[in-house]
Write a protein that holds these residues in place. Structure first.
Motif, short mmCIF file in Angstrom:
data_model
loop_
_atom_site.label_atom_id
_atom_site.label_comp_id
_atom_site.label_asym_id
_atom_site.label_seq_id
_atom_site.Cartn_x
_atom_site.Cartn_y
_atom_site.Cartn_z
N PRO A 1 26.97 48.87 42.15
CA PRO A 1 26.68 47.67 41.35
C PRO A 1 27.58 47.61 40.11
N ASN A 2 27.86 46.40 39.69
CA ASN A 2 28.57 46.15 38.42
C ASN A 2 30.03 46.58 38.41
N VAL A 3 30.69 46.58 39.57
CA VAL A 3 32.12 46.92 39.57
C VAL A 3 33.00 45.67 39.71
N GLY A 4 32.37 44.50 39.80
CA GLY A 4 33.14 43.25 39.87
C GLY A 4 33.49 42.80 41.26
N LYS A 5 32.69 43.22 42.26
CA LYS A 5 32.97 42.80 43.65
C LYS A 5 32.92 41.28 43.81
N SER A 6 31.88 40.68 43.23
CA SER A 6 31.72 39.23 43.39
C SER A 6 32.83 38.46 42.71
N SER A 7 33.25 38.91 41.53
CA SER A 7 34.38 38.28 40.83
C SER A 7 35.65 38.37 41.68
N LEU A 8 35.84 39.53 42.31
CA LEU A 8 37.02 39.73 43.16
C LEU A 8 36.97 38.80 44.36
N MET A 9 35.80 38.70 45.00
CA MET A 9 35.64 37.80 46.15
C MET A 9 35.98 36.36 45.75
N ASN A 10 35.46 35.91 44.60
CA ASN A 10 35.72 34.54 44.16
C ASN A 10 37.21 34.31 43.88
N LYS A 11 37.87 35.32 43.29
CA LYS A 11 39.31 35.19 43.01
C LYS A 11 40.10 35.14 44.33
N LEU A 12 39.72 35.98 45.29
CA LEU A 12 40.42 36.00 46.58
C LEU A 12 40.25 34.67 47.31
N MET A 13 39.08 34.07 47.16
CA MET A 13 38.78 32.82 47.86
C MET A 13 39.26 31.59 47.10
N GLY A 14 39.40 31.71 45.77
CA GLY A 14 39.68 30.53 44.97
C GLY A 14 38.49 29.60 44.88
N GLU A 15 37.30 30.12 45.19
CA GLU A 15 36.04 29.38 45.14
C GLU A 15 34.96 30.29 44.56
N ASN A 16 34.02 29.71 43.80
CA ASN A 16 32.91 30.49 43.27
C ASN A 16 31.77 30.55 44.28
N LEU A 17 31.91 31.45 45.25
CA LEU A 17 30.90 31.59 46.30
C LEU A 17 29.81 32.57 45.92
#
Length: 294
Positions: free
Chosen positions: A16-32
């Motif tokens: 938890p809290n390592v920024g996985k979701s931020s990375l996913m959103n950057k990779l996608m170019g969408e805030n999923l």
């Protein structure tokens, strides 16, 4: 589809809290994936489908790896397990401050799937810290295919991941239609946006004790009408969530509605209700009702 097309699944995992979701959103170019500073924000496996001219990468953002203490966390860890089993490649994300912990990382030594170790938060690093950390993790996890240092917050070096992942993807026709970008429904994203606002506006146990259900989603020509129910575990939490004269709940609703209008590109009417579902995180029939178990 031509035989040169590449398609595969990439599991994004980490504590938890390592920024996985931020990375996913950057990779996608969408805030999923919703993002907050609190741990354990992600509860589901959320797929982001990135399609290019000759490739389709299906990213899976997963809950943070932890030792489960109750049924909800067991369900969350089952999403991690399935994601790892499906993966053609793994993005193992660690923070710049993280150290090797056997209970979390030993499992990755046993996997045959290619692993890219991603050291996140390099925007917080000083001097040779990022370089030193890369050397440290190469020693601790010698089986990783490559190590990339990034900042999911600023986007630094995130673009370096795509060519490395494409090199690991098999030649395969796309798994999803070319115009799809996620496996989740609009209802799911509406509930996640509300849940994000709860995480951002409340402290202590409240965010972890809440679950959001979308009870109605009516997409009309000029407006989307959404009804939601926020469930808590105890009556005392219901009072805190609503706040004095409904002020706290109103703030959550206003912030969620604004984000929904941005996400859906349309005017949104949102109504929220609060109900008690006692001990829902530990009772499997309630978890089943909320969609965590089949």
């Amino acid at each position: 589809m031509e035989s040169s097309f590449k398609s595969g699944f990439v599991s994004i995992v980490g504590k938890p809290n390592v920024g996985k979701s931020s990375l996913m959103n950057k990779l996608m170019g969408e805030n999923l994936s919703i993002i907050t500073a609190k741990a354990q924000t992600t509860r589901h496996r959320i797929m982001g489908i990135l399609t290019g001219a000759d490739y389709q990468i299906v990213y899976s953002d997963t809950p943070g790896i932890l030792e489960p203490k109750y049924s909800l966390q067991e369900a969350m860890m089952s999403y991690v397990k399935v994601s790892l089993e499906d993966a053609d490649a793994i993005l193992l994300v660690v923070g710049l401050e993280d150290k090797y912990e056997p209970e979390h990382f030993d499992r990755f030594k046993l996997l045959q799937t290619p692993i890219l170790l991603v050291i996140n938060k390099i925007d917080l690093g000083k001097g040779s810290q990022a370089f030193d950390k890369a050397a440290y993790w190469k020693e601790m996890l010698p089986n990783v295919n490559d190590i990339v240092t990034v900042s999911a917050k600023t986007g630094e070096h995130v673009a370096d991941l795509l060519p490395r992942l494409l090199a690991l993807m098999p030649f395969h026709p796309p798994f999803f239609p070319l115009d799809e970008y996620t496996d989740k429904t609009e209802r799911f994203f509406a509930s996640e946006i509300i849940r994000e606002k709860i995480f951002l506006n409340y402290e202590e146990e409240i965010p972890y004790s809440t679950e959001v259900a979308i009870t109605a989603f009516k997409d009309e020509p000029d407006i989307i009408r959404i009804s939601s129910t926020i469930y808590v575990e105890r009556d005392s939490q219901k009072g805190i969530l609503i706040g004095k004269a409904g002020s706290s709940l109103k703030k959550v609703g206003m912030e969620a509605r604004k984000d929904m209008e941005k996400f859906f590109g349309k005017k949104v009417f949102l109504e929220t209700h609060v109900k008690v579902a006692g001990n829902w995180r530990k009772e499997k029939h309630k978890l089943r009702h909320f969609g965590y178990l089949e």
